[in-house]
Every structure is written in C-alpha cells, then in structure tokens.
Motif scaffolding. Structure first.
Motif, mmCIF file in Angstrom:
data_model
loop_
_atom_site.group_PDB
_atom_site.id
_atom_site.type_symbol
_atom_site.label_atom_id
_atom_site.label_comp_id
_atom_site.label_asym_id
_atom_site.label_seq_id
_atom_site.Cartn_x
_atom_site.Cartn_y
_atom_site.Cartn_z
ATOM 1 N N MET A 1 20.254 -4.494 -7.262
ATOM 2 C CA MET A 1 20.047 -2.798 -7.409
ATOM 3 C C MET A 1 19.152 -3.289 -6.397
ATOM 4 S SD MET A 1 19.095 -2.593 -11.062
ATOM 5 C CE MET A 1 20.654 -2.199 -11.396
ATOM 6 N N THR A 2 18.422 -2.791 -5.998
ATOM 7 C CA THR A 2 17.143 -2.509 -5.049
ATOM 8 C C THR A 2 15.977 -1.711 -5.838
ATOM 9 O OG1 THR A 2 18.161 -3.713 -3.452
ATOM 10 C CG2 THR A 2 15.584 -2.747 -2.725
ATOM 11 N N GLY A 3 14.610 -1.939 -6.165
ATOM 12 C CA GLY A 3 14.066 -0.670 -6.291
ATOM 13 C C GLY A 3 12.853 -0.543 -5.022
ATOM 14 N N ALA A 4 12.734 0.815 -5.055
ATOM 15 C CA ALA A 4 11.626 1.217 -4.059
ATOM 16 C C ALA A 4 10.474 1.605 -4.558
ATOM 17 C CB ALA A 4 12.478 1.522 -2.345
ATOM 18 N N VAL A 5 9.301 1.293 -3.749
ATOM 19 C CA VAL A 5 8.424 2.310 -3.893
ATOM 20 C C VAL A 5 7.762 2.970 -2.904
ATOM 21 C CG1 VAL A 5 6.006 2.210 -4.780
ATOM 22 C CG2 VAL A 5 7.303 0.886 -6.032
ATOM 23 N N LEU A 6 7.684 4.512 -2.159
ATOM 24 C CA LEU A 6 6.995 5.316 -1.570
ATOM 25 C C LEU A 6 5.804 4.907 -1.783
ATOM 26 C CD1 LEU A 6 10.327 4.974 -1.296
ATOM 27 C CD2 LEU A 6 10.014 7.035 0.145
ATOM 28 N N VAL A 7 5.022 4.840 -1.080
ATOM 29 C CA VAL A 7 3.443 4.368 -1.521
ATOM 30 C C VAL A 7 3.018 5.761 -0.389
ATOM 31 C CG1 VAL A 7 1.305 3.260 -2.131
ATOM 32 C CG2 VAL A 7 2.944 1.786 -2.235
ATOM 33 N N ASP A 8 1.654 6.780 -1.003
ATOM 34 C CA ASP A 8 1.265 7.128 0.127
ATOM 35 C C ASP A 8 -0.840 6.821 -0.909
ATOM 36 O OD1 ASP A 8 0.789 9.858 1.678
ATOM 37 O OD2 ASP A 8 -0.441 10.283 -0.422
ATOM 38 N N PHE A 9 -0.915 6.737 0.730
ATOM 39 C CA PHE A 9 -2.726 7.026 0.140
ATOM 40 C C PHE A 9 -3.443 7.826 0.520
ATOM 41 C CE2 PHE A 9 -1.003 2.394 2.363
ATOM 42 C CZ PHE A 9 -1.639 1.793 0.890
ATOM 43 N N GLU A 10 -4.051 7.965 -0.254
ATOM 44 C CA GLU A 10 -4.376 9.946 -0.062
ATOM 45 C C GLU A 10 -5.647 9.117 1.393
ATOM 46 O OE1 GLU A 10 -6.398 11.119 -3.199
ATOM 47 O OE2 GLU A 10 -4.815 11.669 -5.000
ATOM 48 N N SER A 11 -5.508 10.304 2.078
ATOM 49 C CA SER A 11 -6.369 11.164 3.094
ATOM 50 C C SER A 11 -6.508 9.402 3.548
ATOM 51 C CB SER A 11 -8.332 11.280 2.503
ATOM 52 O OG SER A 11 -7.306 12.739 2.343
ATOM 53 N N ALA A 12 -5.891 8.625 4.031
ATOM 54 C CA ALA A 12 -5.172 7.579 4.509
ATOM 55 C C ALA A 12 -6.657 6.918 6.144
ATOM 56 C CB ALA A 12 -4.077 6.690 4.804
ATOM 57 N N PHE A 13 -7.167 7.241 7.172
ATOM 58 C CA PHE A 13 -7.161 7.017 8.435
ATOM 59 C C PHE A 13 -8.868 7.798 7.342
ATOM 60 C CE2 PHE A 13 -3.077 8.373 10.078
ATOM 61 C CZ PHE A 13 -3.464 6.686 11.097
ATOM 62 N N ASP A 14 -9.303 8.820 6.793
ATOM 63 C CA ASP A 14 -10.591 8.929 6.280
ATOM 64 C C ASP A 14 -11.441 7.680 5.783
ATOM 65 O OD1 ASP A 14 -10.447 11.469 7.719
ATOM 66 O OD2 ASP A 14 -9.716 12.782 5.656
ATOM 67 N N LEU A 15 -10.326 7.327 4.847
ATOM 68 C CA LEU A 15 -10.735 5.991 3.927
ATOM 69 C C LEU A 15 -11.402 4.779 4.487
ATOM 70 C CD1 LEU A 15 -9.632 7.426 0.904
ATOM 71 C CD2 LEU A 15 -11.506 7.371 1.468
ATOM 72 N N ILE A 16 -10.975 4.843 5.628
ATOM 73 C CA ILE A 16 -11.367 3.489 6.112
ATOM 74 C C ILE A 16 -12.711 2.891 6.703
ATOM 75 C CG2 ILE A 16 -11.226 1.622 8.859
ATOM 76 C CD1 ILE A 16 -8.079 3.725 9.377
ATOM 77 N N GLN A 17 -13.252 1.983 6.418
ATOM 78 C CA GLN A 17 -14.528 1.642 6.312
ATOM 79 C C GLN A 17 -14.835 0.170 7.447
ATOM 80 O OE1 GLN A 17 -16.020 0.135 2.055
ATOM 81 N NE2 GLN A 17 -14.895 1.878 1.796
ATOM 82 N N ALA A 18 -15.754 1.163 7.975
ATOM 83 C CA ALA A 18 -15.670 0.046 9.633
ATOM 84 C C ALA A 18 -15.817 -1.006 9.366
ATOM 85 C CB ALA A 18 -16.816 0.670 10.289
ATOM 86 N N THR A 19 -17.275 -1.115 7.940
ATOM 87 C CA THR A 19 -17.541 -2.838 7.605
ATOM 88 C C THR A 19 -16.392 -3.537 7.243
ATOM 89 O OG1 THR A 19 -18.509 -2.350 5.629
ATOM 90 C CG2 THR A 19 -19.665 -2.871 7.669
ATOM 91 N N ILE A 20 -15.123 -3.229 6.894
ATOM 92 C CA ILE A 20 -14.193 -4.459 6.684
ATOM 93 C C ILE A 20 -13.213 -3.806 7.627
ATOM 94 C CG2 ILE A 20 -12.089 -4.031 4.722
ATOM 95 C CD1 ILE A 20 -13.468 -2.451 2.713
ATOM 96 N N LEU A 21 -12.608 -3.335 8.023
ATOM 97 C CA LEU A 21 -12.020 -3.607 9.680
ATOM 98 C C LEU A 21 -12.875 -4.425 10.596
ATOM 99 C CD1 LEU A 21 -9.727 -2.427 10.707
ATOM 100 C CD2 LEU A 21 -11.228 -0.388 12.145
#
Length: 147
Positions: A1-21
C-alpha cells in the motif's frame, strides 16, 4: 500500500525570504552577474495600500517573491528544491507550490510510521526556511490494492 500526504504551504510565495533564496541560488552554482540580477530583483521593493484615492506610506518588502511574475514558480521551485534532503523514507513530487510526499510499504503501520517521520522532517525544513505548513489544507490518503 502507498500513503500520500498532499502538503499545502500557507501563502507560499509571500513567505519566500530573499536572503535564503539567494543562498540557495548560490548553492546551485549561480554566480556573477546572474546572481547580482536575482539579488536586485528583491532589492528596493515597496508596497502601498490604496483605498479610494488615498495611498498609504510605502513599506519595504523584506520577504516574498513578486507574484504574477513569470519567475515566481521558478523561484519557488528553487526555494523548495532541497526538501528531498530532509525526507529519509518518503519520495516527493513537486509542482509550483504543491508538494506530495509518498511512501509504499507492506502494512499501514509501516506507511504511517514512515510518513510521520518525514512530516516531522518536513516541518523542520519549513521552520528553517520560513515556511508554514497549513494543517487545515494538508491531506493524507492511503492507496491499497484490492484483493
């Protein structure tokens, strides 16, 4: 059997930190003028709020990728590229700001244990990278063969 987790990031694009990127781009070997261009893409960005004919004072943008840009999806893909290093047992599929982690095993207990371990690892990645996993929107599914 296979288990899958469909992950949602809240406000994904809004939380990108420029220094980390920028660091992630360097880790991928981007240097010189191209890195300078990406760095300038995030510098001196401000936001204003408009209501009727009135504007707020400008506020500096210190996080987020410009949305509705042709680069937004690519930048997010770079941002989450190293997630696979945090997954010890699961595999993942990434598309824009969507992420599915999955694991196949012989029993539901084995699948559940592996996914739980890697969800913990994913949470650690999210904490280190300024992302928030939406518990309300993240879903889990089990697929098993019929006998």
């Amino acid at each position: 059997m296979t288990g899958a987790v469909l992950v949602d990031f809240e406000s994904a694009f809004d939380l990108i930190q420029a220094t980390i990127l920028i660091q992630k781009l360097q880790d991928l070997g981007i240097r010189g003028k191209l890195l300078q261009w990406f760095t300038s893409y995030f510098e001196n960005r401000t936001i204003k709020v408009k209501k009727d004919d009135l504007f707020s004072d400008p506020l500096d943008m210190i996080i987020s990728a410009p949305q509705e840009s042709f680069l937004s999806g690519i930048l997010f893909a770079v941002y989450i590229n190293n997630i696979v290093k945090y997954l010890n047992k699961s595999k993942c599929v990434k598309y824009a700001d969507d992420l599915v982690i999955y694991f196949s095993g012989k029993s539901i207990k084995e699948v559940q244990s592996a996914l739980q371990e890697d969800i913990g690892n994913l949470q650690r990645w999210a904490n280190e990278n300024g992302m928030i996993i939406s518990c309300a929107k993240t879903k889990c599914m089990i697929f098993k063969p019929s006998i």
